[in-house]
Design an enzyme around this catalytic site. Structure first.
Site, mmCIF file in Angstrom:
data_model
loop_
_atom_site.group_PDB
_atom_site.id
_atom_site.type_symbol
_atom_site.label_atom_id
_atom_site.label_comp_id
_atom_site.label_asym_id
_atom_site.label_seq_id
_atom_site.Cartn_x
_atom_site.Cartn_y
_atom_site.Cartn_z
ATOM 1 N N VAL A 19 49.688 33.191 42.525
ATOM 2 C CA VAL A 19 48.401 33.881 42.430
ATOM 3 C C VAL A 19 47.643 33.314 41.238
ATOM 4 O O VAL A 19 48.243 32.897 40.262
ATOM 5 C CB VAL A 19 48.573 35.408 42.282
ATOM 6 C CG1 VAL A 19 49.131 36.015 43.548
ATOM 7 C CG2 VAL A 19 49.472 35.753 41.098
ATOM 8 N N CYS A 20 46.294 33.285 41.320
ATOM 9 C CA CYS A 20 45.487 32.670 40.269
ATOM 10 C C CYS A 20 44.089 33.261 40.257
ATOM 11 O O CYS A 20 43.689 33.956 41.180
ATOM 12 C CB CYS A 20 45.365 31.157 40.493
ATOM 13 S SG CYS A 20 46.918 30.267 40.288
ATOM 14 N N THR A 21 43.332 32.938 39.210
ATOM 15 C CA THR A 21 41.910 33.269 39.126
ATOM 16 C C THR A 21 41.169 32.032 38.650
ATOM 17 O O THR A 21 41.533 31.444 37.635
ATOM 18 C CB THR A 21 41.654 34.426 38.144
ATOM 19 O OG1 THR A 21 42.401 35.584 38.556
ATOM 20 C CG2 THR A 21 40.162 34.766 38.084
ATOM 21 N N ASN A 197 42.732 35.246 45.139
ATOM 22 C CA ASN A 197 43.583 34.774 46.241
ATOM 23 C C ASN A 197 43.267 35.461 47.556
ATOM 24 O O ASN A 197 44.132 35.575 48.435
ATOM 25 C CB ASN A 197 45.068 34.957 45.899
ATOM 26 C CG ASN A 197 45.472 34.191 44.666
ATOM 27 O OD1 ASN A 197 45.491 34.743 43.573
ATOM 28 N ND2 ASN A 197 45.768 32.911 44.823
ATOM 29 N N ARG A 210 42.188 41.542 41.144
ATOM 30 C CA ARG A 210 41.723 40.907 39.913
ATOM 31 C C ARG A 210 40.251 40.506 40.016
ATOM 32 O O ARG A 210 39.585 40.316 39.015
ATOM 33 C CB ARG A 210 42.581 39.663 39.621
ATOM 34 C CG ARG A 210 43.988 39.978 39.152
ATOM 35 C CD ARG A 210 44.927 38.793 39.288
ATOM 36 N NE ARG A 210 45.333 38.595 40.669
ATOM 37 C CZ ARG A 210 45.127 37.493 41.375
ATOM 38 N NH1 ARG A 210 44.534 36.450 40.821
ATOM 39 N NH2 ARG A 210 45.524 37.398 42.629
#
Length: 272
Positions: A19-21, A197, A210
Site C-alpha cells: 500500500v502507498c500514497t 490504492n 488514507r
C-alpha cells in the site's frame, strides 16, 4: 549468499501486495512537486513487543538513493531498496517524475504471475516497466504513452509528473489498458492529483482510507502554500503515515532534486 528463490521474491514483491500514497501538486508558478510514502509489509508478521511490522522494519536499512549515469551523465535518480532491480520511485531530472502504487483487483497480480509462469501470458513486470521508462523516455508525453499502453502482468497505478504546467496524471492500469485517466486541470480547480490504492472514481475501503485525510490536508494548505515542506507535512499526517511506511520521497523536477527520509510512526499509530 542468498538463495535464488529469495532474490527473485524480493524483486517481485511489489506485484503481490503493498500500500502507498503518491501525489503531484502544481505550485502557483507552475512548478511541479511529486512526493510519495512507500508502505510495505502488511500481514507479514507483527512484532508485538515493538508494535511494528517485521518486514517493514527489515526494509528500512535497505533504502538507498541511486544516481543512474550513462557516459558520466545522470540519466535518472531513484529511491530504491538495495538489491532491488526494478523502480518504484524515480525522476528523470528536468523531464518527468514517476511513482507506482499497487492496484488491488480480482483480476490482479496473482493471476498474471501464475499465467506468466505457465507460459500463458505475456506482459511486463510493473517495476521493470518503470525502470525502462526512466531509462529511455525523453519526455512526459512519451512516458505517459508507454505507461498507458504497455501490457502488464498485474494492474497498477502510475503517478506521473512532467516539467510544465498541467503535466501530471494518475494512470490507472488494468493489465491491458488505461482506465479513466485523471490529470491536473487548473481550470476546474484541480491543482493536484493524489492516489493511494483505490480507483479515484470509487470510495476507498473504509478500513484503509488514507485518501480523505491526505486530500483534506492538501486543501487546507492551498495551492498558494504548496512546497516540499508542506507536502512532507501532508505525508507525515496519520494515517497517511502509518506503521507500514518505510520511506517518504520528495521530488522537484525543475531543480532535479530527489530526497528521501526513512520514516517511523510514533505511537499511537495506525497499523496501516
Amino acid at each position: 549468499p542468498l538463495p535464488l528463490r529469495e532474490v527473485v521474491l524480493f524483486n517481485i514483491f511489489y506485484e503481490i501486495f503493498t500500500v502507498c500514497t503518491s501525489l503531484v501538486a502544481e505550485a502557483p508558478d507552475g512548478n511541479l512537486i511529486h512526493a510519495r510514502n512507500l508502505d510495505f509489509g502488511l500481514f507479514m508478521g507483527w512484532d508485538l513487543k515493538n508494535r511494528s511490522w517485521v518486514i517493514t522494519e527489515k526494509l528500512k536499512p535497505l533504502v538507498v538513493n541511486i544516481d543512474f549515469r550513462r557516459s558520466n551523465r545522470t540519466v535518472f535518480k531513484s529511491t530504491n531498496f538495495a538489491g532491488y532491480v526494478g523502480m518504484l520511485t524515480g525522476m528523470r531530472p528536468h523531464v518527468f517524475t514517476l511513482t507506482m502504487n499497487e492496484r488491488f483487483s480480482l483480476n490482479g497480480g496473482y493471476i498474471g504471475i501464475l499465467e506468466w509462469i505457465l507460459g500463458k501470458r505475456d506482459g511486463m513486470w510493473m517495476s521493470f516497466l518503470t525502470r525502462s521508462v526512466l531509462e529511455n523516455a525523453t519526455s512526459y508525453t512519451e512516458a505517459k504513452k508507454l505507461l498507458s499502453d504497455t501490457k502488464l502482468l498485474a494492474p497498477a497505478y502510475f503517478i506521473l509528473g512532467g516539467n510544465q504546467t498541467g503535466e501530471a496524471c494518475i494512470i490507472t492500469r488494468s493489465r491491458t489498458h488505461n482506465i479513466y485517466p485523471l490529470e491536473i486541470d487548473l481550470k476546474q480547480g484541480r491543482w493536484y492529483v493524489l492516489e493511494t490504492n483505490y480507483d479515484h472514481w470509487k470510495k476507498p475501503l473504509f478500513l484503509d482510507d488514507r485518501r480523505t485525510p491526505a486530500m483534506k490536508c492538501m486543501n487546507r494548505i492551498t495551492q498558494a502554500n504548496i512546497s516540499l515542506k508542506t507536502v512532507y507535512d501532508v505525508l507525515s499526517t496519520k494515517p497517511v503515515l502509518n506503521k507500514l511506511t518505510t520511506y517518504t520521497t520528495l521530488m522537484d523536477v525543475s531543480q532535479g532534486k530527489l530526497e528521501s527520509f526513512i520514516r517511523d510512526c510514533p505511537n499511537p499509530c495506525m497499523p496501516w
